[in-house]
Design an enzyme around this catalytic site. Sequence first.
Site, PDB file in Angstrom:
ATOM      1  N   ASP A  24      32.226  52.540  37.496  1.00 15.43           N
ATOM      2  CA  ASP A  24      33.034  53.057  36.914  1.00 15.43           C
ATOM      3  C   ASP A  24      32.819  53.838  35.572  1.00 15.43           C
ATOM      4  O   ASP A  24      31.662  53.336  35.050  1.00 15.43           O
ATOM      5  CB  ASP A  24      34.259  52.125  36.532  1.00 15.43           C
ATOM      6  CG  ASP A  24      35.609  52.392  36.082  1.00 15.43           C
ATOM      7  OD1 ASP A  24      36.030  53.598  36.343  1.00 15.43           O
ATOM      8  OD2 ASP A  24      36.409  51.751  35.372  1.00 15.43           O
ATOM      9  N   HIS A  41      31.130  62.913  38.084  1.00 13.96           N
ATOM     10  CA  HIS A  41      30.684  62.273  39.414  1.00 13.96           C
ATOM     11  C   HIS A  41      29.324  62.818  39.831  1.00 13.96           C
ATOM     12  O   HIS A  41      28.675  61.873  40.386  1.00 13.96           O
ATOM     13  CB  HIS A  41      31.723  62.710  40.594  1.00 13.96           C
ATOM     14  CG  HIS A  41      32.976  62.227  40.067  1.00 13.96           C
ATOM     15  ND1 HIS A  41      33.451  60.875  39.773  1.00 13.96           N
ATOM     16  CD2 HIS A  41      34.315  62.683  39.940  1.00 13.96           C
ATOM     17  CE1 HIS A  41      34.430  60.647  39.477  1.00 13.96           C
ATOM     18  NE2 HIS A  41      35.496  61.664  39.490  1.00 13.96           N
ATOM     19  N   LEU A 135      16.497  47.388  52.817  1.00 13.16           N
ATOM     20  CA  LEU A 135      18.009  47.435  52.231  1.00 13.16           C
ATOM     21  C   LEU A 135      19.065  47.701  52.952  1.00 13.16           C
ATOM     22  O   LEU A 135      18.945  48.453  53.585  1.00 13.16           O
ATOM     23  CB  LEU A 135      17.937  47.917  50.891  1.00 13.16           C
ATOM     24  CG  LEU A 135      19.023  48.046  50.093  1.00 13.16           C
ATOM     25  CD1 LEU A 135      19.203  46.769  49.310  1.00 13.16           C
ATOM     26  CD2 LEU A 135      19.276  49.333  49.013  1.00 13.16           C
TER      27      LEU A 135
HETATM   28  C1  FPP Z   1      34.899  55.793  38.895  1.00 11.51           C
HETATM   29  O1  FPP Z   1      34.809  56.723  37.678  1.00 11.51           O
HETATM   30  C2  FPP Z   1      34.080  56.547  39.976  1.00 11.51           C
HETATM   31  C3  FPP Z   1      34.612  57.083  41.155  1.00 11.51           C
HETATM   32  C4  FPP Z   1      36.104  56.850  41.520  1.00 11.51           C
HETATM   33  C5  FPP Z   1      33.691  57.494  41.986  1.00 11.51           C
HETATM   34  C6  FPP Z   1      32.388  57.032  42.345  1.00 11.51           C
HETATM   35  C7  FPP Z   1      31.507  58.001  43.059  1.00 11.51           C
HETATM   36  C8  FPP Z   1      30.129  58.369  42.734  1.00 11.51           C
HETATM   37  C9  FPP Z   1      29.230  57.685  41.886  1.00 11.51           C
HETATM   38  C10 FPP Z   1      29.720  59.311  43.410  1.00 11.51           C
HETATM   39  C11 FPP Z   1      28.811  59.292  44.409  1.00 11.51           C
HETATM   40  C12 FPP Z   1      28.972  58.241  45.233  1.00 11.51           C
HETATM   41  C13 FPP Z   1      28.170  58.056  46.364  1.00 11.51           C
HETATM   42  C14 FPP Z   1      27.922  56.780  46.996  1.00 11.51           C
HETATM   43  C15 FPP Z   1      27.160  59.096  46.928  1.00 11.51           C
HETATM   44  P1  FPP Z   1      36.127  57.361  37.092  1.00 11.51           P
HETATM   45  O2  FPP Z   1      36.273  58.525  37.669  1.00 11.51           O
HETATM   46  O3  FPP Z   1      37.291  56.324  37.566  1.00 11.51           O
HETATM   47  O4  FPP Z   1      35.812  56.923  35.597  1.00 11.51           O
HETATM   48  P2  FPP Z   1      36.768  57.035  34.277  1.00 11.51           P
HETATM   49  O5  FPP Z   1      37.372  55.574  34.262  1.00 11.51           O
HETATM   50  O6  FPP Z   1      35.702  57.150  33.021  1.00 11.51           O
HETATM   51  O7  FPP Z   1      37.826  57.981  34.508  1.00 11.51           O
END
Ligand code: FPP
Length: 253
Positions: A24, A41, A135
């Site tokens: 997050d 992201h 893994l």
């Molecule tokens: C949460 O941060 C993150 C996500 C919803 C997406 C997670 C995705 C990635 C890390 C990209 C790639 C993943 C893979 C497996 C290749 P948020 O957007 O909720 O952040 P915020 O709470 O600060 O708004």
Amino acid sequence: MVYEASSKSEALTNVPRHVAIIMDGNGRWARNRNKPRRAGHRAGVKSVRASVEMAVQKGIKYLTLFAFSSENWSRPKEEVSSLMSLFIEALRREVDELHRNNVRLKFVGALGELNSGLRDRIRQSELRTAGNTGLCLTVAIAYGGRWDIVEASKRVAQKVADGQLRVGDIDDAEFSAGLQLSSIPDPDLLIRTGGEQRISNFLLWNLAYAELWFTDVLWPEFDENIFNEALSFYAGKQRRFGHTGDQIEAVEC
Ligand code: FPP
């Protein structure tokens, strides 16, 4: 590149077999830099790569990442579509290296809801890495813990309806065989970045006995020091699974 054990991790004892991560904070990381959310992201993908590398180096056997929740479908359309493109791009770019490092890749979630391009990539990368023995990297996409439990319930209900199972014979093992992570052990440690201290509908069943560790660090800033902090926290825990501390010590001796 082949992932190798780092000197920092050699001293670690009591390494968890299975680590699950709620990644997050990408959006806030981007906002802090006046960048669009997709830049957060994109930076998050780098942390994914680093965390996989570190997990291999530290001898963790299973790593499970929450990449996209059932609830994330309600984000703005353009954010959802940029995430889907990012997943496709990350798979295209990373799968060779994962394969070289003996990583087995698996995806869980309502994968039927994804577009066919992403589904094809997922299928190809799972097939490509299926024989690997290092893994086990599981990525949860379009996943929700309640959805997972509902799907497992349908499976046992169907077996009962078909006369293959008696209601009285439904137990933990029978039920959990229908869950998405049925083939791997439950997480020992859950890490959540980004400052919130909640499970957010991640592996509701499987996290029953996991140690929970939260950090304010945003996912794009996740690094080896933070990972080591989480692992040290875990190493200091005595896991009792409902027993007393004395009982556990007796078994350990
Ligand atoms: C949460 O941060 C993150 C996500 C919803 C997406 C997670 C995705 C990635 C890390 C990209 C790639 C993943 C893979 C497996 C290749 P948020 O957007 O909720 O952040 P915020 O709470 O600060 O708004």
